[in-house]
Design a protein around this motif. Sequence first.
Motif, PDB file in Angstrom:
ATOM      1  N   SER A  65       8.300  36.389 -17.391  1.00  0.00           N
ATOM      2  CA  SER A  65       7.536  35.463 -18.235  1.00  0.00           C
ATOM      3  C   SER A  65       8.075  34.036 -18.206  1.00  0.00           C
ATOM      4  CB  SER A  65       7.459  35.984 -19.673  1.00  0.00           C
ATOM      5  OG  SER A  65       8.700  36.469 -20.095  1.00  0.00           O
ATOM      6  N   LYS A  66       9.076  33.790 -17.373  1.00  0.00           N
ATOM      7  CA  LYS A  66       9.477  32.441 -16.967  1.00  0.00           C
ATOM      8  C   LYS A  66       9.859  31.520 -18.123  1.00  0.00           C
ATOM      9  CE  LYS A  66       6.593  32.811 -12.849  1.00  0.00           C
ATOM     10  NZ  LYS A  66       7.728  33.278 -12.027  1.00  0.00           N
ATOM     11  N   GLY A  67      10.421  32.070 -19.175  1.00  0.00           N
ATOM     12  CA  GLY A  67      10.929  31.234 -20.248  1.00  0.00           C
ATOM     13  C   GLY A  67       9.884  30.665 -21.187  1.00  0.00           C
ATOM     14  N   VAL A  68       8.674  31.226 -21.193  1.00  0.00           N
ATOM     15  CA  VAL A  68       7.611  30.731 -22.067  1.00  0.00           C
ATOM     16  C   VAL A  68       8.054  30.833 -23.529  1.00  0.00           C
ATOM     17  CG1 VAL A  68       6.460  32.989 -22.150  1.00  0.00           C
ATOM     18  CG2 VAL A  68       5.166  30.924 -22.651  1.00  0.00           C
ATOM     19  N   LYS A  69       7.673  29.855 -24.342  1.00  0.00           N
ATOM     20  CA  LYS A  69       8.088  29.835 -25.741  1.00  0.00           C
ATOM     21  C   LYS A  69       6.994  30.409 -26.625  1.00  0.00           C
ATOM     22  CE  LYS A  69       8.473  25.915 -28.074  1.00  0.00           C
ATOM     23  NZ  LYS A  69       9.033  24.643 -28.575  1.00  0.00           N
ATOM     24  N   GLY A  70       7.368  31.255 -27.575  1.00  0.00           N
ATOM     25  CA  GLY A  70       6.403  31.808 -28.517  1.00  0.00           C
ATOM     26  C   GLY A  70       7.054  32.756 -29.494  1.00  0.00           C
ATOM     27  N   ARG A  71       6.293  33.105 -30.529  1.00  0.00           N
ATOM     28  CA  ARG A  71       6.774  34.036 -31.553  1.00  0.00           C
ATOM     29  C   ARG A  71       6.107  35.396 -31.445  1.00  0.00           C
ATOM     30  NH1 ARG A  71       6.857  33.253 -38.201  1.00  0.00           N
ATOM     31  NH2 ARG A  71       6.951  35.493 -38.678  1.00  0.00           N
ATOM     32  N   TYR A  72       4.855  35.418 -30.989  1.00  0.00           N
ATOM     33  CA  TYR A  72       4.083  36.661 -30.961  1.00  0.00           C
ATOM     34  C   TYR A  72       3.802  37.071 -29.517  1.00  0.00           C
ATOM     35  CZ  TYR A  72       3.292  35.250 -35.801  1.00  0.00           C
ATOM     36  OH  TYR A  72       3.468  34.851 -37.102  1.00  0.00           O
ATOM     37  N   VAL A  73       3.886  38.367 -29.263  1.00  0.00           N
ATOM     38  CA  VAL A  73       3.559  38.928 -27.953  1.00  0.00           C
ATOM     39  C   VAL A  73       2.441  39.938 -28.154  1.00  0.00           C
ATOM     40  CG1 VAL A  73       4.400  40.221 -25.959  1.00  0.00           C
ATOM     41  CG2 VAL A  73       5.920  38.603 -27.128  1.00  0.00           C
ATOM     42  N   ARG A  74       1.341  39.747 -27.446  1.00  0.00           N
ATOM     43  CA  ARG A  74       0.188  40.649 -27.545  1.00  0.00           C
ATOM     44  C   ARG A  74      -0.031  41.318 -26.195  1.00  0.00           C
ATOM     45  NH1 ARG A  74      -5.555  38.894 -30.252  1.00  0.00           N
ATOM     46  NH2 ARG A  74      -4.203  38.845 -32.109  1.00  0.00           N
ATOM     47  N   LEU A  75      -0.234  42.642 -26.228  1.00  0.00           N
ATOM     48  CA  LEU A  75      -0.380  43.427 -25.010  1.00  0.00           C
ATOM     49  C   LEU A  75      -1.685  44.221 -25.058  1.00  0.00           C
ATOM     50  CD1 LEU A  75       2.812  43.992 -26.316  1.00  0.00           C
ATOM     51  CD2 LEU A  75       3.125  44.241 -23.860  1.00  0.00           C
ATOM     52  N   TYR A  76      -2.548  43.984 -24.081  1.00  0.00           N
ATOM     53  CA  TYR A  76      -3.845  44.669 -23.984  1.00  0.00           C
ATOM     54  C   TYR A  76      -3.794  45.754 -22.908  1.00  0.00           C
ATOM     55  CZ  TYR A  76      -6.055  40.705 -26.478  1.00  0.00           C
ATOM     56  OH  TYR A  76      -6.416  39.743 -27.396  1.00  0.00           O
ATOM     57  N   SER A  77      -4.650  46.750 -23.082  1.00  0.00           N
ATOM     58  CA  SER A  77      -4.938  47.708 -22.015  1.00  0.00           C
ATOM     59  C   SER A  77      -6.320  48.287 -22.285  1.00  0.00           C
ATOM     60  CB  SER A  77      -3.883  48.813 -21.934  1.00  0.00           C
ATOM     61  OG  SER A  77      -3.812  49.527 -23.144  1.00  0.00           O
ATOM     62  N   ASN A  78      -6.853  48.998 -21.291  1.00  0.00           N
ATOM     63  CA  ASN A  78      -8.232  49.480 -21.402  1.00  0.00           C
ATOM     64  C   ASN A  78      -8.360  50.840 -20.713  1.00  0.00           C
ATOM     65  OD1 ASN A  78     -10.974  49.687 -21.787  1.00  0.00           O
ATOM     66  ND2 ASN A  78     -11.529  47.892 -20.578  1.00  0.00           N
ATOM     67  N   GLY A  79      -7.649  51.832 -21.261  1.00  0.00           N
ATOM     68  CA  GLY A  79      -7.698  53.169 -20.676  1.00  0.00           C
ATOM     69  C   GLY A  79      -6.836  53.290 -19.429  1.00  0.00           C
ATOM     70  N   ASN A  80      -6.877  54.459 -18.827  1.00  0.00           N
ATOM     71  CA  ASN A  80      -6.035  54.720 -17.658  1.00  0.00           C
ATOM     72  C   ASN A  80      -6.729  55.703 -16.727  1.00  0.00           C
ATOM     73  OD1 ASN A  80      -4.810  57.636 -18.267  1.00  0.00           O
ATOM     74  ND2 ASN A  80      -4.826  56.491 -20.201  1.00  0.00           N
ATOM     75  N   THR A  81      -6.067  56.052 -15.665  1.00  0.00           N
ATOM     76  CA  THR A  81      -6.689  56.904 -14.653  1.00  0.00           C
ATOM     77  C   THR A  81      -6.756  58.372 -15.053  1.00  0.00           C
ATOM     78  OG1 THR A  81      -4.525  56.973 -13.559  1.00  0.00           O
ATOM     79  CG2 THR A  81      -6.137  55.419 -12.679  1.00  0.00           C
TER      80      THR A  81
END
Length: 262
Positions: free
Chosen positions: A228-244
């Motif tokens: 993530s190359k040192g990006v600044k932030g407080r919140y991390v959001r992770l999406y997904s949409n099902g799997n195989t």
Amino acid sequence: MRNMSLRGLILVLLLASAAVLVQACRQSEPAEQSKQPMEEATKPADQPKRPAEAAKEPAGAFGKGNLEPIVIDLPRAQFIGTPVPTRVSPTRLEKLLNGPRPPFKAPKGTTNVALKKPVRGSSAPFNVELKVITDGDKEAEGYVELGPGRQYVQIDLGAEFNIYAIVIWHYHQQPRVYHDVVVQVCSDQDFITDVTTVFNNDYDNSAGLGLGEGLERIETNEGHLIDSKGVKGRYVRLYSNGNTTDDFNHYTEVEVYGKPAP
């Protein structure tokens, strides 16, 4: 007789003058020869390539120097059941490494700043509480299951950090592939302004978050490490949409490696 003596005297004088000239020339030759080495010695020598440049650690977006491998404790590899074919195009699938993942280097003092931090999601989980995602237990049995379709989980780090790596363990009891994996970092808890997407493998924008160029990957106990190359932030959001394997979304653990932002 007088003429003969005069000619003899002149001849002697000429020979003497010639001898003096020859001696003077001989004395001047070593000085000329020694001049050449002196000139060569004053030339600057060709500078060899400095070893420091060849061995310098690539710093990427982190700046120069002071990098060290982050320590990631891996869970046991534990595949169970009959594997389901992934049916993912090889052109969109990340190649499995032939051995352990190479160490990931970040600025000295980088730690997992997500440990025990609060988690919320786009829907309530079916089995356990969302706090399992940051409890430090990455073993295959302890995972959160969210409903089908596009879902997300969001971690509040409690303060702003420079984030260098995010590691995700979705579900590593089987070699399955998760779709539309999008990871974003923001200082706004509602992710409305100043959102930075650090990973996106949604090649057809089916999740509606923009086209991504990242590759899908087969889940293993090593997790999915995102630079993530040192990006600044407080919140991390992770999406997904099902799997195989099915349409559901799973998270075993998420780790966020960073340092407090200035």
